[in-house]
Design a protein around this motif. Structure first.
Motif, PDB file in Angstrom:
ATOM      1  N   SER A   1       0.575  -1.939  -1.954  1.00  0.00           N
ATOM      2  CA  SER A   1       1.777  -1.103  -1.923  1.00  0.00           C
ATOM      3  C   SER A   1       2.411  -1.074  -3.309  1.00  0.00           C
ATOM      4  O   SER A   1       2.422  -2.078  -4.023  1.00  0.00           O
ATOM      5  CB  SER A   1       2.781  -1.653  -0.909  1.00  0.00           C
ATOM      6  OG  SER A   1       2.308  -1.474   0.403  1.00  0.00           O
TER       7      SER A   1
ATOM      8  N   SER B   1       0.359   5.061  -3.231  1.00  0.00           N
ATOM      9  CA  SER B   1       1.185   4.364  -2.241  1.00  0.00           C
ATOM     10  C   SER B   1       2.310   5.259  -1.740  1.00  0.00           C
ATOM     11  O   SER B   1       2.853   6.082  -2.482  1.00  0.00           O
ATOM     12  CB  SER B   1       1.763   3.091  -2.836  1.00  0.00           C
ATOM     13  OG  SER B   1       2.636   2.453  -1.928  1.00  0.00           O
TER      14      SER B   1
ATOM     15  N   VAL C   1       5.115   4.049  -0.834  1.00  0.00           N
ATOM     16  CA  VAL C   1       6.368   3.394  -1.231  1.00  0.00           C
ATOM     17  C   VAL C   1       6.316   3.097  -2.720  1.00  0.00           C
ATOM     18  O   VAL C   1       5.262   2.811  -3.284  1.00  0.00           O
ATOM     19  CB  VAL C   1       6.605   2.093  -0.431  1.00  0.00           C
ATOM     20  CG1 VAL C   1       6.834   2.400   1.030  1.00  0.00           C
ATOM     21  CG2 VAL C   1       5.453   1.124  -0.589  1.00  0.00           C
TER      22      VAL C   1
ATOM     23  N   SER D   1      11.091  -0.033  -4.835  1.00  0.00           N
ATOM     24  CA  SER D   1      11.683  -0.150  -3.498  1.00  0.00           C
ATOM     25  C   SER D   1      11.245  -1.409  -2.757  1.00  0.00           C
ATOM     26  O   SER D   1      11.814  -1.748  -1.718  1.00  0.00           O
ATOM     27  CB  SER D   1      11.313   1.074  -2.650  1.00  0.00           C
ATOM     28  OG  SER D   1       9.940   1.016  -2.256  1.00  0.00           O
ATOM     29  N   LEU D   2      10.256  -2.132  -3.285  1.00  0.00           N
ATOM     30  CA  LEU D   2       9.701  -3.278  -2.565  1.00  0.00           C
ATOM     31  C   LEU D   2      10.634  -4.486  -2.552  1.00  0.00           C
ATOM     32  O   LEU D   2      10.518  -5.354  -1.679  1.00  0.00           O
ATOM     33  CB  LEU D   2       8.353  -3.696  -3.176  1.00  0.00           C
ATOM     34  CG  LEU D   2       7.234  -2.658  -3.128  1.00  0.00           C
ATOM     35  CD1 LEU D   2       5.971  -3.221  -3.759  1.00  0.00           C
ATOM     36  CD2 LEU D   2       6.977  -2.215  -1.698  1.00  0.00           C
TER      37      LEU D   2
ATOM     38  N   THR E   1       6.842  -3.110   2.798  1.00  0.00           N
ATOM     39  CA  THR E   1       7.938  -2.154   2.612  1.00  0.00           C
ATOM     40  C   THR E   1       9.232  -2.923   2.396  1.00  0.00           C
ATOM     41  O   THR E   1       9.499  -3.923   3.070  1.00  0.00           O
ATOM     42  CB  THR E   1       8.095  -1.220   3.830  1.00  0.00           C
ATOM     43  OG1 THR E   1       8.241  -2.009   5.019  1.00  0.00           O
ATOM     44  CG2 THR E   1       6.883  -0.316   3.970  1.00  0.00           C
TER      45      THR E   1
ATOM     46  N   SER F   1      13.432   0.960   1.651  1.00  0.00           N
ATOM     47  CA  SER F   1      12.378   1.960   1.856  1.00  0.00           C
ATOM     48  C   SER F   1      12.687   2.941   2.976  1.00  0.00           C
ATOM     49  O   SER F   1      12.134   4.044   3.017  1.00  0.00           O
ATOM     50  CB  SER F   1      11.042   1.270   2.161  1.00  0.00           C
ATOM     51  OG  SER F   1      10.664   0.419   1.110  1.00  0.00           O
TER      52      SER F   1
ATOM     53  N   GLU G   1      11.403   1.615   9.031  1.00  0.00           N
ATOM     54  CA  GLU G   1      10.679   0.843   8.033  1.00  0.00           C
ATOM     55  C   GLU G   1       9.343   0.356   8.588  1.00  0.00           C
ATOM     56  O   GLU G   1       8.326   0.350   7.893  1.00  0.00           O
ATOM     57  CB  GLU G   1      11.527  -0.344   7.581  1.00  0.00           C
ATOM     58  CG  GLU G   1      10.951  -1.078   6.378  1.00  0.00           C
ATOM     59  CD  GLU G   1      11.794  -2.263   5.949  1.00  0.00           C
ATOM     60  OE1 GLU G   1      11.277  -3.084   5.160  1.00  0.00           O
ATOM     61  OE2 GLU G   1      12.942  -2.394   6.401  1.00  0.00           O
TER      62      GLU G   1
ATOM     63  N   LEU H   1       6.968   3.205   8.585  1.00  0.00           N
ATOM     64  CA  LEU H   1       6.504   3.456   7.221  1.00  0.00           C
ATOM     65  C   LEU H   1       5.447   2.429   6.819  1.00  0.00           C
ATOM     66  O   LEU H   1       4.441   2.778   6.169  1.00  0.00           O
ATOM     67  CB  LEU H   1       7.690   3.406   6.252  1.00  0.00           C
ATOM     68  CG  LEU H   1       7.365   3.605   4.769  1.00  0.00           C
ATOM     69  CD1 LEU H   1       6.713   4.970   4.530  1.00  0.00           C
ATOM     70  CD2 LEU H   1       8.634   3.457   3.925  1.00  0.00           C
ATOM     71  N   ALA H   2       5.641   1.178   7.216  1.00  0.00           N
ATOM     72  CA  ALA H   2       4.657   0.141   6.902  1.00  0.00           C
ATOM     73  C   ALA H   2       3.309   0.449   7.548  1.00  0.00           C
ATOM     74  O   ALA H   2       2.254   0.260   6.931  1.00  0.00           O
ATOM     75  CB  ALA H   2       5.172  -1.221   7.372  1.00  0.00           C
TER      76      ALA H   2
ATOM     77  N   GLU I   1       1.666   3.261   5.670  1.00  0.00           N
ATOM     78  CA  GLU I   1       1.122   2.718   4.425  1.00  0.00           C
ATOM     79  C   GLU I   1      -0.148   1.912   4.698  1.00  0.00           C
ATOM     80  O   GLU I   1      -1.112   1.952   3.918  1.00  0.00           O
ATOM     81  CB  GLU I   1       2.190   1.844   3.754  1.00  0.00           C
ATOM     82  CG  GLU I   1       1.734   1.062   2.536  1.00  0.00           C
ATOM     83  CD  GLU I   1       1.524   1.920   1.292  1.00  0.00           C
ATOM     84  OE1 GLU I   1       1.292   1.338   0.220  1.00  0.00           O
ATOM     85  OE2 GLU I   1       1.586   3.171   1.387  1.00  0.00           O
TER      86      GLU I   1
ATOM     87  N   MET J   1       7.265  -6.538   6.073  1.00  0.00           N
ATOM     88  CA  MET J   1       8.418  -5.734   5.684  1.00  0.00           C
ATOM     89  C   MET J   1       9.641  -6.624   5.520  1.00  0.00           C
ATOM     90  O   MET J   1       9.770  -7.667   6.149  1.00  0.00           O
ATOM     91  CB  MET J   1       8.704  -4.644   6.723  1.00  0.00           C
ATOM     92  CG  MET J   1       8.922  -5.178   8.132  1.00  0.00           C
ATOM     93  SD  MET J   1       9.132  -3.867   9.354  1.00  0.00           S
ATOM     94  CE  MET J   1      10.930  -3.800   9.428  1.00  0.00           C
TER      95      MET J   1
END
Length: 551
Positions: free
Chosen positions: A215, A220, A222, A226-227, A260, A264, A271, A274-275, A278, A322
């Protein structure tokens, strides 16, 4: 006038130092120096002793007041001979207790491989204890003075005793409201801003990945920024394909790490989705093993736990996690437990929903893991040990907290005769509780897959802290002590609670295998859970050396 306002207790607070209070201070000060789980530095010992001494003072004053009430007479100041006698006992007794304290500290430090206390630690400890005691006692006296003032105002229209009680109640309610309201809001705002600033920083040895399997790297979903701090550490660390090839002697793919950050997405579920997106993007569902990790409060993941899994499967793995908070675990656990629970549940359910749609023969092994608050959140998707075994291919929970629900249920319902520090649950059919590698074979009964492992040390205050320690003796102090807990450790109401609370702050300041420090045994645990073909005990030992930094 208000006769209650001039009780022995209130008289003592105005006179100066109550003789009964002094006796209470002395007794509880000595008790505060009794053995606990971990070696104590002068700062934390001083804090514990100062806080316990205030409790002792209050108890002494209360006992004096109670005696006066029963005898229907006011107990005045003690005769001079008693005061001098108490001073002599305090001096001689405290010297003796400090010698004993030094002895058990040395014994425990030798057991854990920690350096002995230097001579100057003792005066530091005394100074800290005195300062903490003075501050807390002053705060209590301010509250008592406020209660008397309110009582006098109410006494103009109410009976004396009623007004005195109401005065104390009013001050208590205002104090609690202030702490839970304005003070808490201001404190949390300051803490959030402070730790958010830390979260935005990157260690000097981290850089945005150049690999699509990480990531924040090419392609990616993200961004690197943002991590968050811990997310950037997680995706930029771990063994590379080259490292794994050298270790195994076989070509290895690049391990997948997906993460994430808190910034994010708008909420926990978004989230988690989103993970998973990803994870799909990186090809995580095509690997042999898929690990779902729940982080601690700041988003931290124990690198030993993550990299050990990757070594065991030679990189044919994908790890996904996350962030759900900026705060350190201790603070997050106190003020934001529900968010940890929601994050663990949301991430597992989002991953499982996709995993469950795959053909059985094409599914990766699905495992879950987490440490400390991460184990607390990681359990949230499951109702029991059996539920974990039914919905995953294994789980590794490291250093569980004393409030973990699944862990707590299994521990409470352990097989008769097994100790709380290393319980056996249902003859070890699904779960094993482990302090070192030999415990994986305990009991000798068959242990079919899926396997669940809890790594826990008898000396870990994170695991054994509980509010019940205040007034209830725990089983782990009623049974034979764990391997790294001194036999002289005893339960003392209030005192043990404060000791273990202070131990939590230094729980990782001890070598591997003690307290809340876990590295080497993680290799043995993952080897038992994943049972990769052709993996040997020799390789486990090699991996252990890597995890503890010997290679």
């Amino acid at each position: 006038m208000n006769d209650v306002a001039t009780s022995p207790a209130s008289e003592a607070s105005r006179r100066g130092f109550s003789f009964g209070g002094a006796v209470g201070v002395l007794v509880l000060t000595w008790l505060s120096l009794t053995p606990s789980l971990l070696p104590r530095g002068p700062l934390f010992q001083g804090v514990v002793t100062g806080a316990v001494a205030v409790v002792g003072y209050g108890l002494g004053v209360a006992v004096t007041a109670g005696l006066g009430w029963m005898l229907h007479r006011r107990i005045g100041s003690a005769p001079k001979v008693l005061r001098w006698g108490l001073a002599a006992v305090a001096f001689v007794g405290t010297l003796g207790v400090l010698v004993w304290y030094s002895g058990w500290q040395s014994e425990l430090r030798a057991l854990m491989g920690v350096d002995d206390l230097p001579w100057h630690a003792y005066p530091i400890m005394v100074v800290v204890a005195v300062v903490v005691f003075a501050i807390l006692l002053a705060a209590v006296r301010v509250c008592a003075a406020a209660a008397r003032w309110v009582g006098r105002q109410l006494g103009r229209v109410l009976p004396a005793r009623v007004s005195a009680v109401l005065g104390a109640v009013v001050v208590a309610v205002v104090f609690v409201a202030a702490v839970n309201g304005v003070a808490a809001e201001v404190a949390m705002s300051v803490l959030n801003q402070s730790f958010k600033a830390v979260n935005e920083q990157s260690p000097e040895d981290t850089a945005a990945p150049t690999l699509a399997q990480r990531s924040g790297g090419p392609g990616s979903l993200v961004s690197w920024d943002s991590l968050g701090r811990q997310g950037r550490i997680f995706v930029s660390n771990g063994p590379t394909a080259a490292d794994l090839t050298v270790f195994s002697g076989k070509p290895a793919p690049e391990p997948i790490r997906v993460y994430t950050g808190l910034d994010s997405a708008e909420n926990v579920r978004a989230e988690a989705d989103l993970a998973v997106a990803e994870l799909r993007r990186a090809g995580g569902f095509d690997r042999a093993v898929l690990g779902v990790a729940t982080t601690t409060g700041t988003g931290w993941i124990n690198e030993s736990t993550a990299s050990a899994l990757e070594y065991l499967v030679n990189g044919d793995s994908a790890l996904v996690s996350m962030q759900y908070s900026f705060l350190p675990s201790a603070l997050s656990f106190l003020v934001d437990q529900e968010r940890a629970r929601q994050a663990g549940q949301a991430l597992f359910e989002a991953v499982h929903a996709v995993w469950d749609t795959l053909p059985v023969e094409q599914r990766p092994k699905l495992v879950v893991f987490g440490e400390s608050l991460g184990s607390f959140g990681g359990e949230a998707a499951f109702a029991s040990v059996q539920d974990i075994a039914a919905r995953t291919d294994g789980a590794l929970f490291v250093g569980p907290t004393g409030l973990n629900s699944v862990w707590g249920d299994a521990t409470a319902r352990r097989d008769p005769g097994s100790p709380q520090t290393l319980p056996i649950y249902r003859d070890g059919q699904n779960v094993r509780f482990v302090a070192d590698a030999d415990d994986l074979a305990r009991p000798a009964a068959a242990w079919p897959s899926p396997r669940v492992v809890y790594l826990q040390h008898a000396s870990d205050p994170i695991t054994w802290w509980s509010p019940q320690l205040l007034f209830q003796k725990p089983d782990w102090l009623d049974e034979e002590r764990g391997s790294d807990v001194l036999p002289s450790t005893r339960w003392i109401p209030i005192v043990t609670f404060l000791q273990v609370s202070a131990d939590m702050a230094v729980s990782t300041d001890v070598p591997d295998g003690h307290g809340h420090t876990f590295h080497g045994v993680i290799a043995d645990a993952w080897a038992a859970i994943l049972a990769p073909p052709d993996w040997t005990p020799v390789e486990t030992e090699r991996l252990r050396r890597i995890l503890v930094g010997e290679n």
